[in-house]
Design a protein around this motif. Structure first.
Motif, PDB file in Angstrom:
ATOM      1  N   UNK A 123       0.730  -1.158   0.204  1.00 63.24           N
ATOM      2  CA  UNK A 123      -0.094  -0.027   0.046  1.00 63.24           C
ATOM      3  C   UNK A 123       0.838   1.392   0.126  1.00 63.24           C
ATOM      4  N   UNK A 124       0.531   2.034  -0.797  1.00 62.81           N
ATOM      5  CA  UNK A 124       1.250   3.401  -0.858  1.00 62.81           C
ATOM      6  C   UNK A 124       0.349   4.395  -0.676  1.00 62.81           C
ATOM      7  N   UNK A 125       0.171   5.389   0.114  1.00 58.30           N
ATOM      8  CA  UNK A 125      -0.597   6.449   0.500  1.00 58.30           C
ATOM      9  C   UNK A 125      -0.151   7.779  -0.023  1.00 58.30           C
ATOM     10  N   UNK A 126      -0.712   8.393  -0.975  1.00 59.12           N
ATOM     11  CA  UNK A 126       0.012   9.573  -1.453  1.00 59.12           C
ATOM     12  C   UNK A 126      -0.768  10.615  -0.787  1.00 59.12           C
ATOM     13  N   UNK A 127       0.012  11.666  -0.155  1.00 58.41           N
ATOM     14  CA  UNK A 127      -0.732  12.948   0.208  1.00 58.41           C
ATOM     15  C   UNK A 127      -0.300  14.266  -0.204  1.00 58.41           C
ATOM     16  N   UNK A 128      -0.637  15.429   0.190  1.00 61.17           N
ATOM     17  CA  UNK A 128      -0.271  16.498  -0.534  1.00 61.17           C
ATOM     18  C   UNK A 128      -0.702  17.746   0.658  1.00 61.17           C
ATOM     19  N   UNK A 129      -1.226  18.706  -0.080  1.00 68.28           N
ATOM     20  CA  UNK A 129      -1.538  19.718   1.005  1.00 68.28           C
ATOM     21  C   UNK A 129      -2.845  19.435   1.647  1.00 68.28           C
ATOM     22  N   UNK A 130      -2.948  20.098   2.611  1.00 69.10           N
ATOM     23  CA  UNK A 130      -4.160  20.077   3.485  1.00 69.10           C
ATOM     24  C   UNK A 130      -4.306  18.594   4.181  1.00 69.10           C
ATOM     25  N   UNK A 131      -3.067  18.060   4.801  1.00 69.35           N
ATOM     26  CA  UNK A 131      -3.245  16.609   5.010  1.00 69.35           C
ATOM     27  C   UNK A 131      -4.195  16.450   5.839  1.00 69.35           C
ATOM     28  N   UNK A 132      -4.183  17.549   6.868  1.00 65.30           N
ATOM     29  CA  UNK A 132      -5.058  17.143   8.176  1.00 65.30           C
ATOM     30  C   UNK A 132      -6.478  16.851   7.882  1.00 65.30           C
ATOM     31  N   UNK A 133      -6.944  17.462   6.666  1.00 67.19           N
ATOM     32  CA  UNK A 133      -8.591  17.340   6.261  1.00 67.19           C
ATOM     33  C   UNK A 133      -8.527  15.813   5.822  1.00 67.19           C
TER      34      UNK A 133
END
Length: 328
Positions: A82-92
């Motif tokens: 599993x590869x989870x890809x995040x970016x901006x506004x990760x908290x939401x």
């Protein structure tokens, strides 16, 4: 392309890319494309992949591009990575269903990685305890404040057991090239890098940020040394006299050096570093304004507010409020 003998008969490895809302397109593409190119260069399917989002709906990245996914969050086979890809506004994106799903799947023992800011989601799910991890440099200070017990690296990527993390951007490619090399040998990884016009393959020993001289556009060793010390001592700022003494200069000489190359005093430059850290903490954490002030070397909340308003033309409280409105 000759593959390592012990890996010729392996069945295709499956990767599930989980795209969080506002994910980073460059971090995602830099992770996916090496897998496609590995298949092409090997002349056989070594890797296969699928895409998921929390609700199974089209994923929208931070540049507005929409990507159709294959599924929502469901049961995953144990042989999946599993590869989870995040970016901006990760908290939401750190929702209860997402955290619960990650915790449930992690109990199966499969490899799980976080690209860009998704490291923060992994930490929230308790998946990085006792593990080394990295995160984009812009989020690092906030991440350390929130998870002081974790081992946070400044490297472009980390591999610690079955936990992967990359700092985002093109560092995802370096992580995947390392995985390909581990799976099928360096020759295939290098062939993939050639196809990507990737002339310098980096390792987990490479730092995320450019050197201080490159960042500030000035190659003066003593100036660079002072700035490095400043960056490492934002919570307890050092006096100009101590900074100058550490590099064998007088306070007046240090003052002239900063004026000549950066058009500001050492005190002003130091203040800007502290205020930028404060802004990152306000936007990326739930820390109180008072605690943000203390973490950035301000003993007085009123002094912090005054300096913040002078630099950013808004107060810390309004900055935090505007961020909350933007997330509604």
């Amino acid at each position: 392309m000759a593959l390592r003998n012990d890996s010729i008969d392996q069945k295709p490895a499956h990767y599930l890319f989980v795209l969080l809302h506002d994910y980073s397109m460059i971090a995602f593409a830099s992770a996916l494309e090496p897998l496609r190119l590995a298949n092409r260069m090997a002349g056989k399917k070594l890797y296969q992949w699928s895409l998921a989002s929390e609700n199974g709906e089209t994923a929208v990245c931070s540049n507005g591009t929409e990507v159709r996914v294959n599924s929502g969050l469901g049961d995953v086979a144990r042989d999946t990575t599993i590869m989870v890809c995040g970016g901006i506004n990760i908290k939401t994106t750190m929702t209860r269903p997402m955290i619960a799903w990650l915790r449930r799947e992690s109990r199966k023992g499969m490899p799980i990685g976080g690209l860009c800011t998704a490291t923060q989601l992994m930490a929230k799910a308790g998946m990085l305890d006792g593990k080394r991890a990295t995160i984009h440099w812009e989020n690092r200070e906030a991440f350390q404040e929130e998870y002081p017990e974790l081992m946070v690296s400044t490297a472009i990527f980390t591999i610690d057991g079955n936990r992967y993390s990359s700092a985002g951007g093109t560092s995802s490619a370096d992580l995947m090239l390392k995985i390909i090399a581990n799976d099928y040998g360096a020759d295939l990884a290098n062939a993939v890098a050639d196809q990507m016009i990737y002339t310098t393959v980096r390792t987990d020993k490479d730092e995320q940020r450019l050197s201080v001289p490159t960042r500030i556009g000035v190659r003066h060793p003593k100036l660079a040394n002072v700035i490095q010390v400043m960056e490492k001592n934002l919570e307890e700022p050092m006096s100009p006299s101590i900074l100058a003494s550490d590099v064998g200069m007088s306070t007046r000489q240090l003052e002239r050096l900063f004026r000549r190359y950066l058009n500001r005093s050492p005190k002003r430059y130091y203040m800007e570093l502290r205020l930028q850290k404060a802004r990152n903490l306000l936007l990326q954490t739930d820390m109180s304004v008072i605690n943000v002030a203390l973490a950035c070397g301000f003993a007085s909340p009123s002094h912090f507010s005054k300096c913040y308003r002078a630099h950013f033309a808004t107060t810390p409280y309004r900055e935090r409020g505007q961020q909350e409105i933007a997330h509604d």
